[in-house]
Design a protein around this motif. Structure first.
Motif, short mmCIF file in Angstrom:
data_model
loop_
_atom_site.label_atom_id
_atom_site.label_comp_id
_atom_site.label_asym_id
_atom_site.label_seq_id
_atom_site.Cartn_x
_atom_site.Cartn_y
_atom_site.Cartn_z
N HIS A 213 55.32 17.79 71.36
CA HIS A 213 55.56 17.07 70.11
C HIS A 213 54.46 17.45 69.11
O HIS A 213 53.28 17.24 69.36
N TRP A 214 54.88 17.97 67.96
CA TRP A 214 53.94 18.29 66.89
C TRP A 214 54.51 17.77 65.57
O TRP A 214 55.72 17.73 65.39
N TYR A 215 53.61 17.38 64.68
CA TYR A 215 54.01 16.86 63.38
C TYR A 215 53.78 17.92 62.30
O TYR A 215 52.81 18.67 62.35
N ASP A 216 54.67 17.96 61.32
CA ASP A 216 54.52 18.87 60.19
C ASP A 216 53.22 18.55 59.47
O ASP A 216 52.90 17.38 59.22
N SER A 217 52.46 19.57 59.12
CA SER A 217 51.13 19.35 58.55
C SER A 217 51.18 18.72 57.17
O SER A 217 50.22 18.07 56.75
N LEU A 218 52.29 18.89 56.44
CA LEU A 218 52.37 18.36 55.07
C LEU A 218 53.26 17.13 54.96
O LEU A 218 52.96 16.22 54.19
N THR A 219 54.36 17.09 55.70
CA THR A 219 55.30 15.98 55.56
C THR A 219 55.19 14.96 56.69
O THR A 219 55.70 13.85 56.56
N GLY A 220 54.58 15.32 57.81
CA GLY A 220 54.48 14.42 58.94
C GLY A 220 55.75 14.30 59.75
O GLY A 220 55.82 13.51 60.69
N VAL A 221 56.78 15.08 59.42
CA VAL A 221 58.03 15.02 60.17
C VAL A 221 57.81 15.57 61.57
O VAL A 221 57.28 16.68 61.73
N PRO A 222 58.20 14.83 62.62
CA PRO A 222 57.93 15.31 63.98
C PRO A 222 58.93 16.37 64.43
O PRO A 222 60.09 16.38 64.00
N SER A 223 58.47 17.27 65.28
CA SER A 223 59.32 18.27 65.92
C SER A 223 59.00 18.27 67.40
O SER A 223 57.85 18.07 67.80
N CYS A 224 60.01 18.50 68.20
CA CYS A 224 59.84 18.50 69.65
C CYS A 224 60.59 19.66 70.26
O CYS A 224 61.78 19.86 69.95
N GLN A 225 59.92 20.43 71.11
CA GLN A 225 60.55 21.53 71.82
C GLN A 225 59.96 21.65 73.22
O GLN A 225 58.83 21.23 73.46
N ARG A 226 60.75 22.26 74.10
CA ARG A 226 60.25 22.53 75.45
C ARG A 226 59.60 23.90 75.54
O ARG A 226 58.90 24.19 76.50
N ALA A 227 59.85 24.76 74.57
CA ALA A 227 59.32 26.12 74.61
C ALA A 227 57.81 26.11 74.44
O ALA A 227 57.28 25.49 73.50
N LEU A 228 57.11 26.80 75.32
CA LEU A 228 55.66 26.89 75.22
C LEU A 228 55.26 27.65 73.96
O LEU A 228 54.15 27.48 73.45
N ALA A 229 56.16 28.48 73.45
CA ALA A 229 55.86 29.22 72.22
C ALA A 229 55.59 28.26 71.06
O ALA A 229 54.80 28.57 70.16
#
Length: 682
Positions: A213-229
């Motif tokens: 889980h990482w958040y967009d640096s400017l908007t704070g919108v969360p993103s979630c992926q299983r890919a290690l990339a």
């Protein structure tokens, strides 16, 4: 719900945060162990930046909560057929959307707070634009890695509790890097360690089940992926963002500070450019190609601005040629910021980039164009004919190449020798400077964030005042002619910015899960059979087997009817332990000595069979490459350079590289030509 990490770390006057002694090039440190960099910074330190970051983390969490509520409401709205329920849900959705908009505006204001990242020096410099780091939730890989070790490697996972804990501590520390060399090394170390994690635990046939889980640096919108990339790309993004903050904090009133700022912004541009070239289909907008292109151009523009500041710092005279060079440098800065402004106005970026950033770029574009006109006027009005013919010829040659287009009217050579014509042309340049300064002040006044920045206000007011004073000196009462429009100055620079790609080999790490065995075989892409324990007793004909290679030693052949065959050894087995002593990393000679030491008794040998190997993994390397990156690394190696590598978001099939050859019976073995291809009968 897990709370995203706060990032603001260091105490303002701590020794580790001293920027004046910061080397931005990192010599390789031989023998660095994996535990050398572990400490993040205190996320609750009562500094300006820590308070700012704590607010960012809180807003990110609230945005995540509101987006979950909106997703649930939208699903209910689509599923229900009851009109009354639809009306209620629609009303709730309007409230949720309003809250989201308010939170995003609050986050934008925090992201626009550039002043807190600037240098503490009392000198007046135009502020730089730093980038905030991406936030991430806590992630615990413990259960997933334990299960994978048990199922894939057929080992007792409890034996690796220390390694798993070390990896988790490294990721936790990575969430709060200090803004100096130690913080950069921490991020680089974690990035390099992810190569080993990818090879050990991420199989193409099975998903580990870990969500990043990482958040967009400017908007704070969360993103979630299983890919290690996604994890690797986000860490690389933070490396670039950290360089922008280090560059913004340099004291640019000294040549040393300017050089450090240039180096930092060039490395930031290199990190963003590397991310853009090696990742595709980014899950968050801040790592999309259009956003990264904008960031690269912004960093290049800030490098160009630092180059101009160094020229100003080293130019102490009002000589004609010197002032022309300063004017062209300022025009160059204005041109590159105009390119950034065009990039920010693209459809995807127009509503994404903070308004304060757009305003700052526009202010700098106008400001440096005004500065160019001012120094052109100084060159013309304070120029005197030199007795040195060569010097005068150089001045005339430079002046003929000073403008984009030759202005109408008298030839430039005549203007240069006529004081009155020089005064009128200089007055035109000053008029252009005043107009540009006033436009910069107007744009500045429209942005609430910029109005709070006292340093920027001081710089704009000071330069505007200088242009007005100079204009009043040249404005004679008998000037009845309308002041002509100044010609466009041709931009030129003494130093073109470089984009410095990241070099992760400067931070060498050791595979945390080294004890699992050589990565060439003991990886997630290799399919192993269960470990078998066989008992061997030396006979008249020896053990009846042939051994080959090192780490691990391979049973290359079994004598029919011999002790080894009777015990159940097969050709293609790998010896992983002798008398319960691990020998995955043992050399050929070491295993032979261990076997011979048990010639008077039965020796227990643990063996495993490799059933398949999906891809060859290069041994003792720090980075994992796609097909495109393999070619890049080969090209860089030929030039004597090193480069780090990335995966694409979507996993691509890797090219087979020589070194793994298929054997009969669905077994694989290594080619040992470069390892001492010893094959002996025992």
């Amino acid at each position: 719900m897990e709370e995203p990490a706060t990032r603001e770390l260091e105490v303002e006057v701590s020794v580790e945060d001293t920027i004046t002694d910061l080397p931005l090039t990192f010599p390789p440190e031989e023998g660095r162990d994996s535990g050398s960099i572990r400490k993040g910074c205190d996320p609750f330190a009562q500094t300006q930046r820590s308070k700012l970051q704590h607010r960012r983390a809180r807003i990110n969490q609230q945005i995540n909560k509101e987006m979950l509520m909106r997703a649930g409401a939208e699903n209910l709205f689509r599923a229900t057929t009851n009109n009354k329920v639809k009306e209620t849900v629609a009303l709730e959705l309007s409230f949720v959307n309003s809250n989201l908009q308010l939170l995003k505006e609050e986050l934008e204001e925090l992201n626009s707070n550039m002043e807190v990242y600037q240098t503490d020096s009392e000198t007046i410099n135009v502020p730089m634009i730093p980038l905030g780091l991406k936030e991430t939730k806590e992630a615990d890989f413990t259960v997933f890695i334990q299960d994978f070790i048990c199922e894939h490697y057929a080992e007792d996972s409890s034996l690796y509790d220390k390694e798993i804990k070390e990896l988790m501590e490294l990721r936790q520390a990575m969430r709060t890097p200090s803004r100096n060399q130690a913080g950069l090394e921490l991020l680089m170390e974690y990035y390099n360690q992810l190569y080993y994690v990818d090879q050990r635990f991420f199989s193409t046939h099975r998903n580990l089940g870990v969500h990043f889980h990482w958040y967009d640096s400017l908007t704070g919108v969360p993103s979630c992926q299983r890919a290690l990339a996604f994890e690797k790309g986000s860490v690389l993004f933070n490396i670039g963002a950290l360089f922008t903050q280090i560059g913004a904090r340099q004291d640019r009133f000294t040549t040393v500070g300017i050089d450090r700022a240039i180096d930092a912004f060039q490395r930031a541009a290199g990190a963003f450019n590397y991310l853009k070239e090696n990742f595709s289909n980014a899950p968050s907008l801040d790592m999309s190609a259009s956003s990264l292109c904008m960031l690269v151009r912004l960093m290049v523009a800030q490098v160009q601005e630092c180059v101009f500041e160094r020229v100003m710092l080293t130019t102490r005279d009002t000589h004609f040629l010197s002032q022309l060079h300063v004017a062209q440098e300022a025009a160059r800065v204005s041109d590159v910021y105009q390119l950034v402004q065009q990039t920010m106005s693209q459809p995807l970026m127009k509503d994404y980039v903070p308004f304060s950033w757009v305003s700052m770029v526009q202010v700098k574009c106008e400001h440096f164009r005004a500065v160019a006109h001012y120094h052109a006027a100084v060159a013309l009005c304070e120029h005197t004919l030199s007795a040195d013919d060569d010097e005068e010829e150089d001045a005339q040659k430079a002046f003929l190449q000073f403008y984009v287009n030759i202005p109408a009217g008298p030839p430039l050579s005549h203007i240069l020798h006529d004081p009155e014509k020089r005064r009128k042309l200089g007055k035109a340049h000053l008029r252009g400077a005043v107009i540009r300064h006033e436009e910069a002040l107007r744009v500045h006044s429209l942005c609430k964030i910029l109005r709070k920045m006292d340093i920027l206000q001081d710089v704009l007011s000071l330069t505007h005042k200088l242009s007005l004073e100079k204009y009043s000196e040249l404005d004679h009462e008998d000037d009845f002619d309308e002041t002509a429009e100044a010609p466009e100055i041709k931009s030129h620079t003494q130093q073109k910015p470089d984009i410095t790609p990241p070099n992760f080999s400067t931070v060498q790490v050791k595979d945390i899960f080294h004890r699992l065995g050589p990565l060439s075989l003991f990886c997630a892409r290799a399919r192993w059979g269960p470990v078998r324990v066989v008992g061997l007793q030396w006979g008249d004909g020896g053990l009846g087997l042939t051994l080959r290679g090192d780490a691990p030693v391979l049973v290359a052949g079994v004598v029919p009817g011999g002790c080894a065959e009777e015990a159940g050894l097969r050709e293609g087995d790998y010896i992983v332990a002798v008398d319960r002593q691990d020998c995955k990393w043992a050399k050929h000679g070491e295993v032979v000595r261990m076997l011979k030491s048990c010639s008077d008794r039965t020796v227990e040998i643990s063996v495993a069979t490799l059933h398949s190997h999906d891809t060859q993994v290069e041994r003792r390397t720090l980075t994992h490459c796609s097909d495109k990156e393999n070619a890049r690394r080969a090209h860089a190696a030929a030039k004597g350079h090193s480069s780090a590598s990335l995966l694409n978001w979507n996993r691509k099939k890797k090219r087979e590289v020589g070194g793994v050859t298929k054997r009969l019976g669905n077994t694989f073995t290594l080619s040992f030509g470069s390892i001492r291809d010893a094959e002996n009968m025992y």
